[in-house]
Each structure stands twice: as C-alpha cells, then as structure tokens.
Design a protein around this motif. Structure first.
Motif, PDB file in Angstrom:
ATOM      1  N   LEU A 251      -2.748  16.675   4.619  1.00 44.73           N
ATOM      2  CA  LEU A 251      -1.466  15.911   4.771  1.00 44.73           C
ATOM      3  C   LEU A 251      -0.932  15.767   3.338  1.00 44.73           C
ATOM      4  N   PHE A 252      -1.720  15.493   2.460  1.00 37.73           N
ATOM      5  CA  PHE A 252      -1.298  14.681   1.157  1.00 37.73           C
ATOM      6  C   PHE A 252      -1.624  15.769  -0.102  1.00 37.73           C
ATOM      7  N   GLY A 253      -2.570  16.819   0.148  1.00 36.32           N
ATOM      8  CA  GLY A 253      -2.941  17.292  -1.054  1.00 36.32           C
ATOM      9  C   GLY A 253      -3.545  16.462  -2.086  1.00 36.32           C
ATOM     10  N   GLU A 254      -3.230  16.869  -3.277  1.00 40.87           N
ATOM     11  CA  GLU A 254      -3.822  16.070  -4.602  1.00 40.87           C
ATOM     12  C   GLU A 254      -2.793  14.799  -4.643  1.00 40.87           C
ATOM     13  N   GLY A 255      -2.843  13.907  -3.760  1.00 39.64           N
ATOM     14  CA  GLY A 255      -2.207  12.517  -3.909  1.00 39.64           C
ATOM     15  C   GLY A 255      -2.963  11.310  -4.434  1.00 39.64           C
ATOM     16  N   PHE A 256      -2.396  10.222  -4.547  1.00 38.35           N
ATOM     17  CA  PHE A 256      -2.955   9.301  -5.026  1.00 38.35           C
ATOM     18  C   PHE A 256      -2.596   7.830  -4.153  1.00 38.35           C
ATOM     19  N   LEU A 257      -3.343   6.830  -4.179  1.00 39.18           N
ATOM     20  CA  LEU A 257      -3.010   5.558  -3.631  1.00 39.18           C
ATOM     21  C   LEU A 257      -2.848   4.421  -4.410  1.00 39.18           C
ATOM     22  N   ALA A 258      -1.808   3.961  -4.339  1.00 40.65           N
ATOM     23  CA  ALA A 258      -1.707   2.659  -5.165  1.00 40.65           C
ATOM     24  C   ALA A 258      -1.675   1.302  -4.315  1.00 40.65           C
ATOM     25  N   ILE A 259      -2.368   0.400  -4.902  1.00 44.34           N
ATOM     26  CA  ILE A 259      -2.397  -1.002  -4.073  1.00 44.34           C
ATOM     27  C   ILE A 259      -1.679  -1.830  -4.968  1.00 44.34           C
TER      28      ILE A 259
ATOM     29  N   GLN B 295       2.893 -12.669 -11.089  1.00 41.21           N
ATOM     30  CA  GLN B 295       2.333 -11.766 -11.780  1.00 41.21           C
ATOM     31  C   GLN B 295       2.281 -10.388 -10.795  1.00 41.21           C
ATOM     32  N   ARG B 296       2.214  -9.094 -11.374  1.00 43.48           N
ATOM     33  CA  ARG B 296       1.680  -8.079 -10.395  1.00 43.48           C
ATOM     34  C   ARG B 296       0.691  -7.345 -10.944  1.00 43.48           C
ATOM     35  N   TYR B 297      -0.219  -7.034  -9.953  1.00 41.42           N
ATOM     36  CA  TYR B 297      -1.433  -6.296 -10.380  1.00 41.42           C
ATOM     37  C   TYR B 297      -1.333  -4.958  -9.430  1.00 41.42           C
ATOM     38  N   GLN B 298      -1.765  -3.893 -10.157  1.00 35.44           N
ATOM     39  CA  GLN B 298      -1.393  -2.561  -9.497  1.00 35.44           C
ATOM     40  C   GLN B 298      -2.856  -1.943  -9.692  1.00 35.44           C
ATOM     41  N   GLY B 299      -3.612  -1.020  -8.799  1.00 33.72           N
ATOM     42  CA  GLY B 299      -4.521  -0.422  -8.980  1.00 33.72           C
ATOM     43  C   GLY B 299      -4.173   1.054  -8.354  1.00 33.72           C
ATOM     44  N   VAL B 300      -4.500   2.195  -9.117  1.00 34.09           N
ATOM     45  CA  VAL B 300      -4.302   3.662  -8.627  1.00 34.09           C
ATOM     46  C   VAL B 300      -5.512   4.449  -8.482  1.00 34.09           C
ATOM     47  N   VAL B 301      -5.943   5.073  -7.309  1.00 30.61           N
ATOM     48  CA  VAL B 301      -7.030   5.882  -7.223  1.00 30.61           C
ATOM     49  C   VAL B 301      -6.554   7.040  -6.513  1.00 30.61           C
ATOM     50  N   PRO B 302      -7.195   8.026  -6.996  1.00 29.33           N
ATOM     51  CA  PRO B 302      -6.915   9.407  -6.048  1.00 29.33           C
ATOM     52  C   PRO B 302      -7.318   9.199  -4.649  1.00 29.33           C
ATOM     53  N   LEU B 303      -6.398   9.873  -3.896  1.00 30.94           N
ATOM     54  CA  LEU B 303      -6.363   9.801  -2.388  1.00 30.94           C
ATOM     55  C   LEU B 303      -7.434  10.765  -1.738  1.00 30.94           C
ATOM     56  N   GLU B 304      -8.583  10.302  -1.824  1.00 32.17           N
ATOM     57  CA  GLU B 304      -9.783  11.015  -1.566  1.00 32.17           C
ATOM     58  C   GLU B 304     -10.628  10.578  -0.293  1.00 32.17           C
ATOM     59  N   GLY B 305     -11.385  11.073   0.252  1.00 30.65           N
ATOM     60  CA  GLY B 305     -11.917  10.701   1.437  1.00 30.65           C
ATOM     61  C   GLY B 305     -11.563  11.199   2.759  1.00 30.65           C
TER      62      GLY B 305
ATOM     63  N   LEU C 126       0.878  -1.167   0.017  1.00 33.80           N
ATOM     64  CA  LEU C 126      -0.072  -0.079  -0.103  1.00 33.80           C
ATOM     65  C   LEU C 126       0.825   1.150   0.033  1.00 33.80           C
ATOM     66  N   GLN C 127       0.598   2.053  -0.872  1.00 36.89           N
ATOM     67  CA  GLN C 127       1.598   3.192  -1.094  1.00 36.89           C
ATOM     68  C   GLN C 127       0.632   4.532  -1.346  1.00 36.89           C
ATOM     69  N   ALA C 128       0.820   5.493  -0.570  1.00 35.46           N
ATOM     70  CA  ALA C 128       0.417   6.875  -0.576  1.00 35.46           C
ATOM     71  C   ALA C 128       1.127   7.936  -0.831  1.00 35.46           C
ATOM     72  N   GLN C 129       1.050   8.664  -2.025  1.00 32.04           N
ATOM     73  CA  GLN C 129       2.342   9.436  -2.507  1.00 32.04           C
ATOM     74  C   GLN C 129       1.656  10.817  -2.991  1.00 32.04           C
ATOM     75  N   THR C 130       2.406  11.702  -3.084  1.00 27.78           N
ATOM     76  CA  THR C 130       1.962  13.130  -3.708  1.00 27.78           C
ATOM     77  C   THR C 130       3.397  13.962  -4.045  1.00 27.78           C
TER      78      THR C 130
ATOM     79  N   CYS D 249      -9.262   3.095   0.368  1.00 27.64           N
ATOM     80  CA  CYS D 249      -9.158   1.764  -0.157  1.00 27.64           C
ATOM     81  C   CYS D 249     -10.644   1.199  -0.486  1.00 27.64           C
ATOM     82  N   GLU D 250     -11.775   1.645   0.009  1.00 23.90           N
ATOM     83  CA  GLU D 250     -12.964   1.314  -0.308  1.00 23.90           C
ATOM     84  C   GLU D 250     -13.190   1.796  -1.666  1.00 23.90           C
ATOM     85  N   THR D 251     -12.798   2.978  -1.968  1.00 17.13           N
ATOM     86  CA  THR D 251     -13.069   3.288  -3.447  1.00 17.13           C
ATOM     87  C   THR D 251     -12.187   2.506  -4.375  1.00 17.13           C
ATOM     88  N   TYR D 252     -11.082   2.040  -3.933  1.00 16.78           N
ATOM     89  CA  TYR D 252     -10.222   1.526  -4.999  1.00 16.78           C
ATOM     90  C   TYR D 252     -10.970  -0.026  -5.179  1.00 16.78           C
TER      91      TYR D 252
END
Length: 300
Positions: free
Chosen positions: A119-127, A136-146, A75-79, A153-156
C-alpha cells in the motif's frame, strides 16, 4: 479492580490502567458508532476501511497519553509513490478524525488483503505531539516498516522515546458496520511518567512479563461488544498483585471544519492570494477531506 457502581467501558470510550509493581501503564479502546461515522464520510474500499479503522484505534490510544486539555496527537503515514499516498488521523480532547487518500485503480490490482508495504511502498510514519500547556511541538519520524501501523508505532516509541511499547489492534468489518479495538502497554522503569528512563530495555524482566501477558490478548476479545474492556484487562492481568483502572475520555467524531474556521484561516492570506483562489462566482470553495463537505467562503 473497579468500583461496583461505575459503568463498564464498552464502545467509544477510553480505559486507562496501570500495573504499579510492574512499572507499566496501559490504554484500551473499542470503537463502534464513532468509527462508522468517520468511515461513512467516504466510500472507502474494504482494505482502506480496514487500515483507517486500525489507524483510528492507534490514534485514540496514543492521544490518550496526552496530559493537557487542547493538546493534540497527529498520526501521519505518507509516501511519494504508494497506492496510498496519505493517511492522517488526529486526536484532541476526545475528538477523533481521520482520512485516507489513495489510488483506487492501483488498489484494485492488489487483491483483497494487500500488505502494508504494497500500500505504501517506501513510506514513513510521523507522530506529532502538539502540547497546549507549553505550546511546544514534538515530532518523531520512522520508516513505515512492519506488518501493520501498530508495529510501526511500536518501533517509533522505542527508537524515538526509548519506551518499550506493545500495541495490539483488531478490526471486524462488514458492509454495514465496523468495530475496532486496541490495547497499548508501555514500560516506564523507575516509576513515574516524566522521569529519565535510563534503564528502558526490551529484555527488562518486568517488561517481558507484562508484554507476554498483554500479547496474549485475542482479536475477538478486543472487538466483542459483549465484553467490556474491564473484563478484557482482568482476563489478562488477574494474577497480578494490583491493577488500577480508570475510565478515560468519551470519544466522538471531531472534525473541526466550519465557515468561521476557514474564514479565519483564509484571512491570513493577502488579498491577491485570495483573489486567485476564487471561482467564477467569486467564492472560495474549501473541501474538507475529513468529513467530505464543501464550504463556500466569501471574503473580501
């Protein structure tokens, strides 16, 4: 619901449960000593401790969904411009670790209870799911909102996996220790995991029922060491036709840093690149952010 001779689930162990007739599965966890060990690697200010504790609970819950040994959940949150520019946690085989990089001066300007956006501003969450069996590697990226990482993570899960998901996390922290607990619920319509979920929807009547019950869990129930997790699940779902519970992995701080590991990584660089990394004494200094240790690496 459980075998009488089975020990109850308290700190630092996952609990799996299912509601078969509702097509729902769940996970619960309460972190204690393991959490204190991870947080003690750095002198995090209170808001960062709170956020990292929440992230570690979420990571443990999501990691417990992995089926194969040696698979990893990250789990990675970044901005780019936030007070926190990086939060990263991962889970593998019951091993849990996490780290936050932040700007302390800017954090102090926000007050004692900053919002996720501040804390993050316009960040994103990658799982990211790294699956050992198939490599295999699977990754999903969503805006860090909520309002929280759990909401993001629910949104993801609904956007990337089409799986209605409810996550509840609570953190109780003091200057000396920290307890954090959480519960995850998911709806898997039409039964088994892995089947095509054509009917996944937030307003499915079975899911609405389960989500209302699960959403009623109180923060103090998730963090109270006097309550085992089986009792918490029983309180929420005791009127259901059937609850199946099974203890999952025990958890431990799992930083995988070692001289041997870093020698292996650095050996993949060409000699010229390694020469540029050396200090005046001819050593390559590697700083592990997860456990706050430095390693002196001596490679030709």
């Amino acid at each position: 619901m459980t075998e009488q001779d089975q020990p109850s689930t308290g700190f630092d162990r996952l609990l799996h449960f299912t509601l078969p007739h509702r097509d729902a599965r769940g996970r619960a966890v309460r972190l204690g000593p393991v959490l204190d060990t991870i947080l003690s690697a750095h002198s995090y200010p209170a808001p960062i401790r709170q956020m990292l504790a929440e992230a570690l609970v979420v990571t443990a819950l999501l990691g417990s969904l992995l089926k194969d040994e040696d698979s990893q959940l990250t789990l990675q949150a970044q901005t780019q411009d936030g007070v926190v520019d990086l939060l990263v946690c991962d889970y593998r085989n019951g091993e849990l670790r996490g780290y936050v990089r932040h700007d302390r001066a800017r954090l102090d300007e926000l007050g004692p209870a900053p919002s996720l956006y501040s804390l993050f501003g316009e960040g994103f969450l990658a799982i990211t799911f790294d699956l050992a069996a198939t490599r295999q590697r699977y990754q999903g990226v969503v805006p860090l909102e909520g309002n929280s990482l759990a909401e993001a993570c629910e949104t993801y899960f609904f956007q990337s996996e089409q799986v209605p998901t409810l996550i509840r996390v609570a953190v109780q922290s003091s200057a000396s220790d920290c307890v954090a607990g959480g519960m995850l619920l998911q709806h898997l319509p039409e039964g088994e995991e892995g089947r095509e979920r054509l009917h996944a929807q937030l307003d499915h009547p079975e899911w609405e029922h389960v989500a209302i019950l699960g959403g009623s869990v109180k923060p103090e129930e998730l963090t109270d060491p006097a309550l085992d997790l089986e009792t918490v699940i029983w309180r929420l779902f005791h009127e259901e036709r059937e609850i199946r519970v099974e203890q999952g992995s025990a958890l431990e701080r799992g930083c995988r840093c070692s001289v041997a590991h870093y020698c292996d990584v650095l050996s993949r660089f060409d000699p010229e690149a390694r020469a540029e990394m050396r200090n005046d004494a001819g050593k390559i200094i590697v700083d592990c952010a997860f456990c706050s240790r430095e390693f002196d690496i001596d490679l030709p």
